[in-house]
Design an enzyme around this catalytic site. Structure first.
Site, PDB file in Angstrom:
ATOM      1  N   CYS A   1       0.821  -1.214   0.000  1.00 26.35           N
ATOM      2  CA  CYS A   1       0.000   0.000   0.000  1.00 26.35           C
ATOM      3  C   CYS A   1       0.854   1.262   0.000  1.00 26.35           C
ATOM      4  O   CYS A   1       0.408   2.326  -0.438  1.00 26.35           O
ATOM      5  CB  CYS A   1      -0.906   0.041   1.234  1.00 26.35           C
TER       6      CYS A   1
ATOM      7  N   CYS B   1      -2.206   3.271   3.076  1.00 27.72           N
ATOM      8  CA  CYS B   1      -2.933   2.221   3.793  1.00 27.72           C
ATOM      9  C   CYS B   1      -4.036   2.809   4.672  1.00 27.72           C
ATOM     10  O   CYS B   1      -4.203   4.025   4.773  1.00 27.72           O
ATOM     11  CB  CYS B   1      -1.935   1.404   4.614  1.00 27.72           C
TER      12      CYS B   1
ATOM     13  N   LYS C   1      -5.112   3.429   7.984  1.00 28.17           N
ATOM     14  CA  LYS C   1      -5.118   4.493   9.002  1.00 28.17           C
ATOM     15  C   LYS C   1      -4.395   5.731   8.529  1.00 28.17           C
ATOM     16  O   LYS C   1      -4.458   6.783   9.163  1.00 28.17           O
ATOM     17  CB  LYS C   1      -4.504   3.993  10.314  1.00 28.17           C
TER      18      LYS C   1
ATOM     19  N   CYS D   1      -5.264  -2.338  -0.684  1.00 29.05           N
ATOM     20  CA  CYS D   1      -6.095  -3.525  -0.927  1.00 29.05           C
ATOM     21  C   CYS D   1      -7.306  -3.171  -1.785  1.00 29.05           C
ATOM     22  O   CYS D   1      -7.966  -2.160  -1.565  1.00 29.05           O
ATOM     23  CB  CYS D   1      -6.524  -4.132   0.399  1.00 29.05           C
TER      24      CYS D   1
ATOM     25  N   GLU E   1      -8.366  -5.411  14.366  1.00 24.56           N
ATOM     26  CA  GLU E   1      -9.391  -5.898  13.438  1.00 24.56           C
ATOM     27  C   GLU E   1      -9.499  -7.414  13.519  1.00 24.56           C
ATOM     28  O   GLU E   1      -8.494  -8.109  13.673  1.00 24.56           O
ATOM     29  CB  GLU E   1      -9.052  -5.481  12.004  1.00 24.56           C
TER      30      GLU E   1
ATOM     31  N   SER F   1     -12.000  -5.457   9.755  1.00 26.35           N
ATOM     32  CA  SER F   1     -11.389  -4.958   8.532  1.00 26.35           C
ATOM     33  C   SER F   1     -12.484  -4.625   7.529  1.00 26.35           C
ATOM     34  O   SER F   1     -13.586  -5.184   7.575  1.00 26.35           O
ATOM     35  CB  SER F   1     -10.483  -6.036   7.939  1.00 26.35           C
TER      36      SER F   1
END
Length: 559
Positions: free
Chosen positions: A51, A124, A126, A196, A449, A475
């Protein structure tokens, strides 16, 4: 015209700071540069996560264009945590807390060095809420460039992604696939850089930030490795200069109306439940009132139209290739009164002005986005459940595929690791409500998560046959009959701490109820016998976090 170096001149034009000036000369600045506006180019670059691995390249593209726009740009790095790599390990406890470190670190550097503006390049999960929280605090002209989504992998002619690898483990364990197939799925799930691929947390938040006006149009849907993403990096400095000149600040763009737009778009697309945590935190940072009850109201008002993974079939790359980008969806929702088009954006224009000339969405040639007349679900998938287990609220992601009601016997675990072992060893019976507790913001600490247990459940074929409730979170890749963010959490004495094996739990996603069907007298007896367990950590960042963090119902902020 007023100078646009409003903040940096405090250093560059102050004759009593010779050491500061000497240091600026040392890094290559010239005398003629001292009256130019300075821009912090912040990326969450690091090498160990797909990411984020490419973000430094994007940052360099921005810097080249900064110079061409007669500005000074300084590249800065902040941290990131890979959710995918840490998932199911103790490292996952640091994921949500990293949001606060990101926000704090960016605020610190930009404020301390008196930069006039900020261009942030997150990748990514956060990263995105972390950078926007810092941008709100700083309130200096700012633009976000989303690092972009990963392209899909391919196995036997079928698109696969990171969630395919998680679910493959459950399939291998049930002998549905061979060890060789399992290895090939894992090896081919992530073919290169980018976040993702489904409507998981990173893509959810990127879409939200675009409709909120904090990115240029198309930023959320341009793939990480696309030529369009590089061109976006070259365009942004022109717009940051425009924001500086016109004195347009983040708090002019981030309003109650634009936050509503963001939440509604996220729900329409079937976005991650993490949007609830992050939008509560974002709003709190901006001193704007948004409650869990309002989020439920928005979910009641808008339909689910995104046929996107994990509950649907498509990826963010399909919004780019099949729909031709996020602005086409935004235009459709504006024209149909779902979101407001009159909010200001970082282009200096309104949201509607940004999208009015893009093509109209064609529902005959694609199945990625459904029409409002024929939605996947007539209202949103985000359900805020209350009841004796969650008097302050909990968050469920119910698309309708998994059903709307579930009643079952509790199987209680005081850690994710215990639950994973039990699920993986096929010891969960149909009709069970798995309870994973002491994994909340204070109890874990860090509210990890629960993708690993939900993926095991789905891979084992139990998705419609068991439910899972937790004071942890999920997630964006999680799906199934799952309820998280239970508040108060177990560590704080919430009722989830008092549940016993074989207790009956009722989940009602139609009436938004989460009920432990145990008599009040018995609950009172259990309360008297309960004592809070000691915190799992005694020092370091997670210890500080557990002492400062608010409940999930307030966004897990540390302010």
């Amino acid at each position: 015209m007023d100078k646009i170096n409003k903040f940096s001149k405090e250093i560059t034009e102050n004759k009593e700071l010779p050491a500061a000036h000497a240091m600026l000369y040392a890094i290559g600045m010239k005398k003629s540069d001292f009256n130019k506006a300075q821009i912090g180019i912040v990326s969450n670059w690091y090498e160990s996560n797909p990411c984020n691995i490419h973000l430094n390249k994007l940052s360099k593209e921005v810097k080249k264009s900064i110079i061409n726009n007669n500005l000074i740009g300084f590249q800065i790095n902040t941290i990131g945590i890979s959710d995918g790599i840490t998932m199911g390990t103790l490292g996952m406890r640091y994921s949500l807390p990293s949001r606060e470190i990101i926000a704090d670190s960016i605020e610190s550097v930009i404020s301390a060095h008196c930069y006039d503006g900020l261009i942030a390049i997150p990748g990514c999960d956060k990263n995105l809420p972390g950078v926007i929280m810092s941008i709100i605090r700083l309130n200096r002209p700012s633009i976000i460039i989303y690092g972009g989504s990963i392209y899909s992998g391919n196995y036997k002619g079928k698109k696969i992604d990171i969630i395919s690898s998680f679910e493959a483990l459950g399939k291998k364990n049930m002998n549905k696939i061979s060890k060789k197939e399992y290895f090939n799925i894992v090896r081919k799930s992530c073919p290169g850089p980018g976040a993702c691929g489904g409507m998981y947390t990173a893509n959810t938040m990127a879409s939200i930030l675009e409709v909120m006006g904090m990115t240029l149009p198309f930023s959320s849907s341009y793939p990480a490795n696309s030529i369009e993403k590089k061109l976006e990096c070259k365009k942004v400095p022109f717009y940051i200069k425009k924001l500086l000149s016109n004195k347009i600040y983040p708090k002019d763009i981030i309003t109650k109306k634009s936050i509503k737009n963001g939440i509604k778009l996220g729900i329409c697309l079937g976005g991650s439940t993490n949007l609830v945590l992050h939008m509560l935190a974002l709003a709190k940072t901006a001193n704007i009132e948004i409650s869990l009850k309002e989020i439920q109201k928005f979910s009641d008002q808008v339909p689910l139209i995104g046929n996107l993974k994990p509950s649907g079939s498509y990826l963010m790359e399909d919004i780019h290739s099949n729909i031709r980008g996020m602005p086409i969806i935004i235009k459709y929702l504006i024209n149909n009164g779902i979101i407001s088009g009159d909010c200001l954006t970082v282009t200096g224009k309104t949201l509607y002005e940004n999208v009015k000339n893009v093509s109209d969405i064609n529902f005959n040639k694609q199945n990625v986005i459904f029409s409002l007349k024929n939605p996947i679900k007539k209202n949103g998938h985000i359900r805020i459940l209350y009841g004796n287990i969650a008097p302050e609220g909990s968050v469920a992601k119910i698309t309708g595929i998994e059903g709307k009601n579930f009643v079952g016997k509790a199987k209680v675990f005081d850690s994710e690791e215990e639950a994973n072992r039990c699920i993986f060893n096929n010891k969960i019976m149909q009709g069970t409500v798995i309870v994973i507790r002491y994994v909340g913001p204070k109890g874990a600490p860090g509210m990890p998560e629960m993708l690993k247990p939900t993926s095991y459940i789905m891979g084992s074929g139990l998705g419609k046959k068991v439910a899972l409730i937790t004071d942890g979170r999920f997630s964006g890749g999680s799906h199934g009959f799952v309820v998280g963010h239970i508040s108060p959490e177990a560590q704080s004495g919430g009722l989830i701490a008092l549940i016993k094996n074989d207790d009956i739990i009722k989940i009602d996603a139609e009436n938004n109820k989460l009920i432990l069907e145990v008599e009040e007298k018995e609950i009172e007896i259990r309360k008297k016998l309960w004592n809070p367990p000691p915190l799992k950590v005694k020092s370091g960042y997670l210890y500080k976090y557990s002492k400062l963090v608010s409940s999930a119902s307030n966004g897990c902020i540390t302010d």
